[in-house]
Design a protein around this motif. Structure first.
Motif, PDB file in Angstrom:
ATOM      1  N   VAL A 189      28.948  37.654  34.194  1.00 28.68           N
ATOM      2  CA  VAL A 189      29.780  38.704  34.779  1.00 28.68           C
ATOM      3  C   VAL A 189      30.718  39.279  33.732  1.00 28.68           C
ATOM      4  CG1 VAL A 189      31.461  36.987  35.577  1.00 28.68           C
ATOM      5  CG2 VAL A 189      31.419  39.240  36.642  1.00 28.68           C
ATOM      6  N   SER A 190      30.822  40.578  33.718  1.00 25.51           N
ATOM      7  CA  SER A 190      31.775  41.256  32.832  1.00 25.51           C
ATOM      8  C   SER A 190      32.824  41.998  33.646  1.00 25.51           C
ATOM      9  CB  SER A 190      31.028  42.226  31.913  1.00 25.51           C
ATOM     10  OG  SER A 190      30.162  41.517  31.052  1.00 25.51           O
ATOM     11  N   ASN A 191      32.377  42.629  34.736  1.00 28.27           N
ATOM     12  CA  ASN A 191      33.276  43.399  35.592  1.00 28.27           C
ATOM     13  C   ASN A 191      33.838  42.489  36.683  1.00 28.27           C
ATOM     14  OD1 ASN A 191      34.618  45.490  36.914  1.00 28.27           O
ATOM     15  ND2 ASN A 191      32.778  46.138  38.024  1.00 28.27           N
ATOM     16  N   TYR A 192      34.831  41.700  36.334  1.00 28.37           N
ATOM     17  CA  TYR A 192      35.422  40.739  37.273  1.00 28.37           C
ATOM     18  C   TYR A 192      36.643  41.374  37.929  1.00 28.37           C
ATOM     19  CZ  TYR A 192      37.344  36.294  38.999  1.00 28.37           C
ATOM     20  OH  TYR A 192      37.830  35.275  39.790  1.00 28.37           O
ATOM     21  N   MET A 193      36.567  41.572  39.231  1.00 27.44           N
ATOM     22  CA  MET A 193      37.666  42.181  39.982  1.00 27.44           C
ATOM     23  C   MET A 193      38.053  41.264  41.134  1.00 27.44           C
ATOM     24  SD  MET A 193      38.060  45.087  38.350  1.00 27.44           S
ATOM     25  CE  MET A 193      38.929  46.222  39.439  1.00 27.44           C
ATOM     26  N   ARG A 194      39.344  41.046  41.289  1.00 28.00           N
ATOM     27  CA  ARG A 194      39.810  40.103  42.304  1.00 28.00           C
ATOM     28  C   ARG A 194      39.426  40.510  43.721  1.00 28.00           C
ATOM     29  NH1 ARG A 194      46.016  38.571  40.380  1.00 28.00           N
ATOM     30  NH2 ARG A 194      45.427  37.545  38.401  1.00 28.00           N
ATOM     31  N   HIS A 195      39.375  41.802  43.981  1.00 28.52           N
ATOM     32  CA  HIS A 195      39.121  42.249  45.352  1.00 28.52           C
ATOM     33  C   HIS A 195      37.645  42.238  45.725  1.00 28.52           C
ATOM     34  CE1 HIS A 195      38.537  45.936  42.957  1.00 28.52           C
ATOM     35  NE2 HIS A 195      37.725  46.321  43.925  1.00 28.52           N
ATOM     36  N   HIS A 196      36.768  42.014  44.756  1.00 29.72           N
ATOM     37  CA  HIS A 196      35.339  41.993  45.054  1.00 29.72           C
ATOM     38  C   HIS A 196      34.986  40.791  45.943  1.00 29.72           C
ATOM     39  CE1 HIS A 196      33.973  44.571  41.347  1.00 29.72           C
ATOM     40  NE2 HIS A 196      34.464  45.294  42.335  1.00 29.72           N
ATOM     41  N   LYS A 197      34.075  41.019  46.857  1.00 27.20           N
ATOM     42  CA  LYS A 197      33.586  39.934  47.717  1.00 27.20           C
ATOM     43  C   LYS A 197      32.971  38.826  46.870  1.00 27.20           C
ATOM     44  CE  LYS A 197      32.028  37.883  51.487  1.00 27.20           C
ATOM     45  NZ  LYS A 197      32.926  37.186  52.443  1.00 27.20           N
ATOM     46  N   ARG A 198      32.264  39.192  45.805  1.00 30.96           N
ATOM     47  CA  ARG A 198      31.592  38.191  44.982  1.00 30.96           C
ATOM     48  C   ARG A 198      32.604  37.272  44.279  1.00 30.96           C
ATOM     49  NH1 ARG A 198      28.997  41.696  39.950  1.00 30.96           N
ATOM     50  NH2 ARG A 198      30.948  42.296  38.923  1.00 30.96           N
ATOM     51  N   THR A 199      33.773  37.793  43.958  1.00 28.90           N
ATOM     52  CA  THR A 199      34.810  36.979  43.332  1.00 28.90           C
ATOM     53  C   THR A 199      35.290  35.896  44.299  1.00 28.90           C
ATOM     54  OG1 THR A 199      35.524  38.839  41.964  1.00 28.90           O
ATOM     55  CG2 THR A 199      37.068  37.007  42.210  1.00 28.90           C
ATOM     56  N   GLN A 200      35.480  36.265  45.546  1.00 29.45           N
ATOM     57  CA  GLN A 200      35.924  35.309  46.559  1.00 29.45           C
ATOM     58  C   GLN A 200      34.883  34.213  46.765  1.00 29.45           C
ATOM     59  OE1 GLN A 200      36.880  37.602  50.081  1.00 29.45           O
ATOM     60  NE2 GLN A 200      37.847  39.217  48.858  1.00 29.45           N
ATOM     61  N   VAL A 201      33.611  34.617  46.829  1.00 25.99           N
ATOM     62  CA  VAL A 201      32.536  33.637  47.030  1.00 25.99           C
ATOM     63  C   VAL A 201      32.432  32.709  45.822  1.00 25.99           C
ATOM     64  CG1 VAL A 201      30.056  33.332  47.366  1.00 25.99           C
ATOM     65  CG2 VAL A 201      31.251  35.160  48.577  1.00 25.99           C
ATOM     66  N   TYR A 202      32.539  33.276  44.627  1.00 20.74           N
ATOM     67  CA  TYR A 202      32.478  32.451  43.411  1.00 20.74           C
ATOM     68  C   TYR A 202      33.580  31.402  43.407  1.00 20.74           C
ATOM     69  CZ  TYR A 202      33.996  31.163  38.736  1.00 20.74           C
ATOM     70  OH  TYR A 202      34.452  30.454  37.664  1.00 20.74           O
ATOM     71  N   LYS A 203      34.796  31.793  43.744  1.00 21.58           N
ATOM     72  CA  LYS A 203      35.917  30.855  43.736  1.00 21.58           C
ATOM     73  C   LYS A 203      35.670  29.704  44.708  1.00 21.58           C
ATOM     74  CE  LYS A 203      39.673  33.929  42.290  1.00 21.58           C
ATOM     75  NZ  LYS A 203      40.948  34.578  42.702  1.00 21.58           N
ATOM     76  N   GLU A 204      35.177  30.021  45.894  1.00 23.25           N
ATOM     77  CA  GLU A 204      34.904  28.982  46.886  1.00 23.25           C
ATOM     78  C   GLU A 204      33.748  28.090  46.447  1.00 23.25           C
ATOM     79  OE1 GLU A 204      34.693  30.226  51.013  1.00 23.25           O
ATOM     80  OE2 GLU A 204      35.811  32.057  50.530  1.00 23.25           O
ATOM     81  N   LEU A 205      32.717  28.700  45.859  1.00 25.50           N
ATOM     82  CA  LEU A 205      31.542  27.938  45.446  1.00 25.50           C
ATOM     83  C   LEU A 205      31.867  27.014  44.278  1.00 25.50           C
ATOM     84  CD1 LEU A 205      28.504  27.462  45.910  1.00 25.50           C
ATOM     85  CD2 LEU A 205      28.064  29.301  44.262  1.00 25.50           C
ATOM     86  N   SER A 206      32.640  27.504  43.312  1.00 26.03           N
ATOM     87  CA  SER A 206      32.974  26.703  42.134  1.00 26.03           C
ATOM     88  C   SER A 206      33.856  25.508  42.469  1.00 26.03           C
ATOM     89  CB  SER A 206      33.653  27.582  41.067  1.00 26.03           C
ATOM     90  OG  SER A 206      34.855  28.136  41.567  1.00 26.03           O
ATOM     91  N   ALA A 207      34.448  25.534  43.665  1.00 28.07           N
ATOM     92  CA  ALA A 207      35.236  24.380  44.116  1.00 28.07           C
ATOM     93  C   ALA A 207      34.336  23.281  44.675  1.00 28.07           C
ATOM     94  CB  ALA A 207      36.243  24.819  45.181  1.00 28.07           C
ATOM     95  N   VAL A 208      33.059  23.641  44.920  1.00 26.45           N
ATOM     96  CA  VAL A 208      32.109  22.691  45.502  1.00 26.45           C
ATOM     97  C   VAL A 208      31.105  22.194  44.466  1.00 26.45           C
ATOM     98  CG1 VAL A 208      30.380  22.334  47.324  1.00 26.45           C
ATOM     99  CG2 VAL A 208      32.314  23.873  47.718  1.00 26.45           C
ATOM    100  N   VAL A 209      30.599  23.120  43.642  1.00 27.22           N
ATOM    101  CA  VAL A 209      29.592  22.775  42.629  1.00 27.22           C
ATOM    102  C   VAL A 209      29.999  23.382  41.288  1.00 27.22           C
ATOM    103  CG1 VAL A 209      27.734  22.669  44.329  1.00 27.22           C
ATOM    104  CG2 VAL A 209      28.190  24.820  43.139  1.00 27.22           C
TER     105      VAL A 209
END
Length: 357
Positions: A189-209
């Motif tokens: 990822v290069s275009n990392y934006m806090r408001h993106h849905k994918r950013t929220q999912v990544y944060k939750e996923l990285s807390a699990v795996v």
């Protein structure tokens, strides 16, 4: 005397028969030579263009990335016949279709030639491969364009980022598809934006795996030569789109996942949109799970089961991925799809069409 008359009558009949055969042969030869048999002859606003040839004028190159258009580009490079692709604006008066790329229009770097006399029957095409969130204000373009060219399946001309093509013969899969895989999940990822849905999912996923992240955002960019080899060492790839829009499925699925050999975990349009273009049982959609935690747990379990994991690659035995990256090929495909188009058509509200779900 009657015998002479009969002989003369027979001679006339034979002459007429030969004449008819010769005419038929000549007509057939002309018919084939001029391509009159082709189904891509078309009607333009009520006028029939019998030779089936189209002249497509690209008014400006997308992102100022130009290509050479010498010779019969569409045929020489892509085997698409009767299609003339030009970028010389002197062809304006004779062009059948004039294509305008949206990005340059909304940024003001290019303008529509509304000051020129538009030839009768000429169609203007609006082209964009961006999601509606990045297409800008399209209200000024009401009642101007006759065609849409987009990744959307309901566009007049669909130019996807990629598609599946059947293989000439079945290709067996490796015995162990997991060989050389060392990372569970990776993401570029290069275009990392806090408001993106994918950013929220990544944060939750990285807390699990564990998620291995590459790209400019992390200061670990990958060169084009390193991209696919790096992803190939991952069990799963986060093919997360930056916008959630109808049919918006980019190279993140087709190239980064399928070509690299990682199972895509997708976030973008609906599951139905993915199923319409992707192989069955070849991707994992975030929306299939009640929570991101459940998704993470599923990925961990699947990576441990070689047989179940390998099932996500069964499609590769019969199908291969075709990527579309050359703007010339995208434009030449207008001719391929031309016979299915409606010609008496104008988009009275282009913005409403673009934002349609």
């Amino acid at each position: 005397m009657d015998e002479v008359k009969n002989q003369g009558s027979d001679n006339v009949k034979r002459f007429l028969k030969k004449f008819f055969i010769i005419c038929t042969l000549l007509t057939t030869l002309l018919y084939v030579y001029h391509g009159w048999w082709r189904s891509d002859s078309y009607t333009t606003f009520g006028h029939v263009k019998n030779n089936g040839s189209l002249t497509i004028l690209l008014w400006h190159w997308p992102f100022v990335q130009s290509y050479v258009l010498e010779g019969d580009v569409c045929w020489d490079l892509f085997h698409i016949p009767h299609c003339k692709l030009v970028d010389d604006r002197s062809y304006f008066s004779s062009a059948d279709i004039v294509v305008f790329h949206n990005r340059e229009l909304i940024q003001g770097r290019q303008k529509l030639p509304t000051d020129l006399l538009r030839p009768e029957g000429q169609r203007w095409a609006w082209m964009s491969l961006e999601s509606p969130a990045h297409n800008g204000n399209l209200k000024p373009f009401a009642n101007i364009f006759n065609m849409t060219i987009s990744y959307r399946r309901d566009a007049d001309v669909t130019i996807p980022y990629g598609e599946l093509l059947p293989k000439e013969e079945e290709t067996p899969l490796p015995e162990d598809i997991t060989v050389n895989k060392s990372s569970l999940v990776c993401w570029v990822v290069s275009n990392y934006m806090r408001h993106h849905k994918r950013t929220q999912v990544y944060k939750e996923l990285s807390a699990v795996v564990p998620v291995q992240v590459y790209g400019r955002w992390t200061g670990k960019p990958l060169s084009s030569s390193d991209l696919l080899p790096t992803i190939s060492r991952c069990f799963f790839y986060l093919a997360f789109e930056n916008s959630l829009a109808k049919d918006y499925i980019t190279e993140k699925l087709w190239k980064n996942s399928y070509e690299a050999g990682a199972v895509p975990v997708v976030l973008g349009p609906s599951i139905q949109d993915y199923k319409a273009v992707a192989p069955p049982h070849s991707f994992i959609h975030v929306n299939e799970f009640a929570s991101v935690r459940e998704l993470g747990e599923y990925l961990q379990e699947l990576a441990k089961d070689k047989k179940r994991y390998a099932e996500y690659f069964n499609w590769k035995q019969w199908w291969k991925v075709k990527l579309y990256v050359d703007w010339r090929e995208r434009l030449c495909n207008i001719c391929s799809q031309n016979s299915t188009l409606q010609y008496k058509k104008t988009y009275s509200d282009l913005e409403a069409w673009d934002k349609k779900v």
